[in-house]
Design a protein around this motif. Sequence first.
Motif, PDB file in Angstrom:
ATOM      1  N   VAL A 160       0.810  -1.176   0.081  1.00  0.00           N
ATOM      2  CA  VAL A 160      -0.152  -0.213   0.003  1.00  0.00           C
ATOM      3  C   VAL A 160       0.844   1.166   0.014  1.00  0.00           C
ATOM      4  N   MET A 161       1.980   1.095   0.724  1.00  0.00           N
ATOM      5  CA  MET A 161       2.672   2.407   0.746  1.00  0.00           C
ATOM      6  C   MET A 161       3.465   2.833  -0.542  1.00  0.00           C
ATOM      7  N   LEU A 162       3.943   1.603  -1.215  1.00  0.00           N
ATOM      8  CA  LEU A 162       4.676   1.684  -2.574  1.00  0.00           C
ATOM      9  C   LEU A 162       3.475   2.128  -3.327  1.00  0.00           C
ATOM     10  N   GLU A 163       2.259   1.552  -3.264  1.00  0.00           N
ATOM     11  CA  GLU A 163       1.163   1.869  -4.467  1.00  0.00           C
ATOM     12  C   GLU A 163       0.970   3.634  -4.305  1.00  0.00           C
ATOM     13  N   LEU A 164       1.281   4.011  -3.086  1.00  0.00           N
ATOM     14  CA  LEU A 164       0.730   5.564  -2.774  1.00  0.00           C
ATOM     15  C   LEU A 164       1.950   6.362  -2.893  1.00  0.00           C
ATOM     16  N   ASN A 165       3.143   5.891  -3.175  1.00  0.00           N
ATOM     17  CA  ASN A 165       4.383   6.589  -3.204  1.00  0.00           C
ATOM     18  C   ASN A 165       4.618   7.332  -1.965  1.00  0.00           C
ATOM     19  N   GLU A 166       4.116   6.591  -0.656  1.00  0.00           N
ATOM     20  CA  GLU A 166       4.308   7.451   0.831  1.00  0.00           C
ATOM     21  C   GLU A 166       5.741   7.428   0.980  1.00  0.00           C
ATOM     22  N   ASP A 167       6.557   6.735   0.387  1.00  0.00           N
ATOM     23  CA  ASP A 167       8.071   6.669   0.730  1.00  0.00           C
ATOM     24  C   ASP A 167       8.812   7.552  -0.023  1.00  0.00           C
ATOM     25  N   SER A 168       8.026   8.236  -1.150  1.00  0.00           N
ATOM     26  CA  SER A 168       8.675   9.404  -1.968  1.00  0.00           C
ATOM     27  C   SER A 168       9.877   8.808  -2.857  1.00  0.00           C
ATOM     28  N   GLY A 169       9.622   7.487  -3.042  1.00  0.00           N
ATOM     29  CA  GLY A 169      10.623   6.746  -4.050  1.00  0.00           C
ATOM     30  C   GLY A 169      11.937   6.530  -3.310  1.00  0.00           C
ATOM     31  N   VAL A 170      12.012   6.551  -1.984  1.00  0.00           N
ATOM     32  CA  VAL A 170      13.290   6.406  -1.267  1.00  0.00           C
ATOM     33  C   VAL A 170      13.734   4.776  -1.130  1.00  0.00           C
ATOM     34  N   LEU A 171      12.744   4.095  -0.726  1.00  0.00           N
ATOM     35  CA  LEU A 171      12.796   2.679  -0.372  1.00  0.00           C
ATOM     36  C   LEU A 171      12.784   1.662  -1.647  1.00  0.00           C
ATOM     37  N   SER A 172      13.891   0.896  -1.648  1.00  0.00           N
ATOM     38  CA  SER A 172      13.676  -0.132  -2.736  1.00  0.00           C
ATOM     39  C   SER A 172      13.185  -1.402  -2.032  1.00  0.00           C
ATOM     40  N   GLN A 173      12.825  -2.638  -2.836  1.00  0.00           N
ATOM     41  CA  GLN A 173      12.297  -3.825  -2.411  1.00  0.00           C
ATOM     42  C   GLN A 173      13.291  -4.597  -1.502  1.00  0.00           C
ATOM     43  N   GLU A 174      14.487  -4.303  -1.800  1.00  0.00           N
ATOM     44  CA  GLU A 174      15.749  -4.914  -1.000  1.00  0.00           C
ATOM     45  C   GLU A 174      15.421  -4.388   0.634  1.00  0.00           C
ATOM     46  N   ASP A 175      15.240  -2.742   0.574  1.00  0.00           N
ATOM     47  CA  ASP A 175      15.199  -2.272   1.878  1.00  0.00           C
ATOM     48  C   ASP A 175      14.093  -2.734   2.740  1.00  0.00           C
ATOM     49  N   LEU A 176      12.915  -2.854   2.021  1.00  0.00           N
ATOM     50  CA  LEU A 176      11.801  -3.661   2.732  1.00  0.00           C
ATOM     51  C   LEU A 176      12.121  -5.027   3.104  1.00  0.00           C
ATOM     52  N   ASP A 177      12.450  -5.679   2.095  1.00  0.00           N
ATOM     53  CA  ASP A 177      13.118  -7.070   2.541  1.00  0.00           C
ATOM     54  C   ASP A 177      13.663  -7.269   3.852  1.00  0.00           C
ATOM     55  N   GLY A 178      14.788  -6.347   3.982  1.00  0.00           N
ATOM     56  CA  GLY A 178      15.424  -6.368   5.058  1.00  0.00           C
ATOM     57  C   GLY A 178      14.811  -5.775   6.341  1.00  0.00           C
ATOM     58  N   ILE A 179      13.892  -5.016   6.090  1.00  0.00           N
ATOM     59  CA  ILE A 179      12.792  -4.738   7.538  1.00  0.00           C
ATOM     60  C   ILE A 179      12.241  -5.894   8.005  1.00  0.00           C
ATOM     61  N   PHE A 180      11.459  -6.556   6.834  1.00  0.00           N
ATOM     62  CA  PHE A 180      10.784  -7.680   7.275  1.00  0.00           C
ATOM     63  C   PHE A 180      11.501  -8.757   7.955  1.00  0.00           C
ATOM     64  N   VAL A 181      12.573  -9.172   7.453  1.00  0.00           N
ATOM     65  CA  VAL A 181      13.433 -10.190   7.980  1.00  0.00           C
ATOM     66  C   VAL A 181      14.023  -9.816   9.414  1.00  0.00           C
ATOM     67  N   GLU A 182      14.409  -8.495   9.411  1.00  0.00           N
ATOM     68  CA  GLU A 182      14.830  -7.956  10.694  1.00  0.00           C
ATOM     69  C   GLU A 182      13.770  -8.235  11.967  1.00  0.00           C
ATOM     70  N   LEU A 183      12.547  -7.575  11.464  1.00  0.00           N
ATOM     71  CA  LEU A 183      11.623  -7.452  12.649  1.00  0.00           C
ATOM     72  C   LEU A 183      11.330  -8.929  13.036  1.00  0.00           C
ATOM     73  N   CYS A 184      11.272  -9.833  12.124  1.00  0.00           N
ATOM     74  CA  CYS A 184      10.763 -11.374  12.315  1.00  0.00           C
ATOM     75  C   CYS A 184      11.951 -11.809  13.326  1.00  0.00           C
TER      76      CYS A 184
END
Length: 408
Positions: A160-184
Amino acid sequence: MQGELLQSNPSLDFKIKRDFALKSLNSLCYKPHIEETMKAETEKLASFLLSQRNVPHIQAILEPIFLRLIMFVVNGKLYSNDDANFHEIWKTFQINSQLLVSKWEDLKSISLFQSSVSYNFFQIRERSEIQMAYQRDIVNRHKDCFNPNIVSDLVDCSLVMLELNEDSGVLSQEDLDGIFVELCSSGNQPISATLAWLILYVSYFPDVQDKIYQELTSVMGIERSPRMSDQPHLPYTCAVILETQRLATVLPFMYPHMATEDTQFMGYKIPKDTAMLFNVWSLHHDAKHWKHPMKFDPDRFLEDGDLRIPDQYLPFGDGLRSCPGEGISDILLFLFSTNLLYYLRFDLQGKVDLEGEMMGYVLAPKPFSLTVTPRETVVIDIAAELGETLETSVCMIEDDVSFDDVLD
């Protein structure tokens, strides 16, 4: 693998990552399927403990449960206990947890951290790459059936965030993958250690355990088990949870951070790239703020029967570096503490040591043995009433996708 949210520099991308994690996790706290799934797991655990009656090391039982639940919040899939992929993921997180400690060379002179295990670097890198690839596969499967009107987990929130461009194009999918793995990977040990400490304390002080049970049954009776909506009506039980977090302080130094530039603090010169620790243990055991700080006393969090939380209580840190998973942690601790103590009575077997031991960055209780007996609230067969694992409306990763083969 760990450290993207916990240790990265406070740059723009870090702030966007943290805001995303904090906002998304807090919104997921109020999703009915999240509470229902967590509650079902508490009842399964209560049923299992009753079937054992004698439990030699409860934290070993709790750790995989909390990892499964955190992964459910992140990815929308609740793994079974015997799932081969889950056990490989768990092993990877255990290895990376030790790496997180061992890579901070400056900390090795501190006796608390000298027990870190050395692993082959290439083994760690290979397993981390497989974990990231496996996480990417989960994200891709979410994309295939994504519906912005059905947001059930953290991956959905990111889409949803990427679809709405709420990250202003700053975050890559690799960034998000890293967040998911870290939080787990970063939450299951502190939560399981905290709950193990709570069970140890209420077993060591049976009058506290009895008082919790009396409060629970005065609110719920014996017809239903506790829910999150009961939290405002259970001040003493909540005070016991808070006092456990204060006295145990399972993350006594939080996670290390780095100075981003040369600076001065309270007369001390701190060079750039210096590793720094936040001594929460000292704050939580300071006699200036806590009367008899080494005593287990839930009443210190009560005032005229109402819950009172002092400013000096910071189990999740403070400011920009505070833990974004605080909301989910609070829900897990409340639901597991209240439901287990509603259904079961815990009694210690033999002598116990209340000093604890370090497991990486986490201060956990030393193994202790328990006898588990049912309360009068167990008027039905818990396991028979649970049925199958709750399903959600998100698309799940298929069972034929192997953790070991995902790079092929």
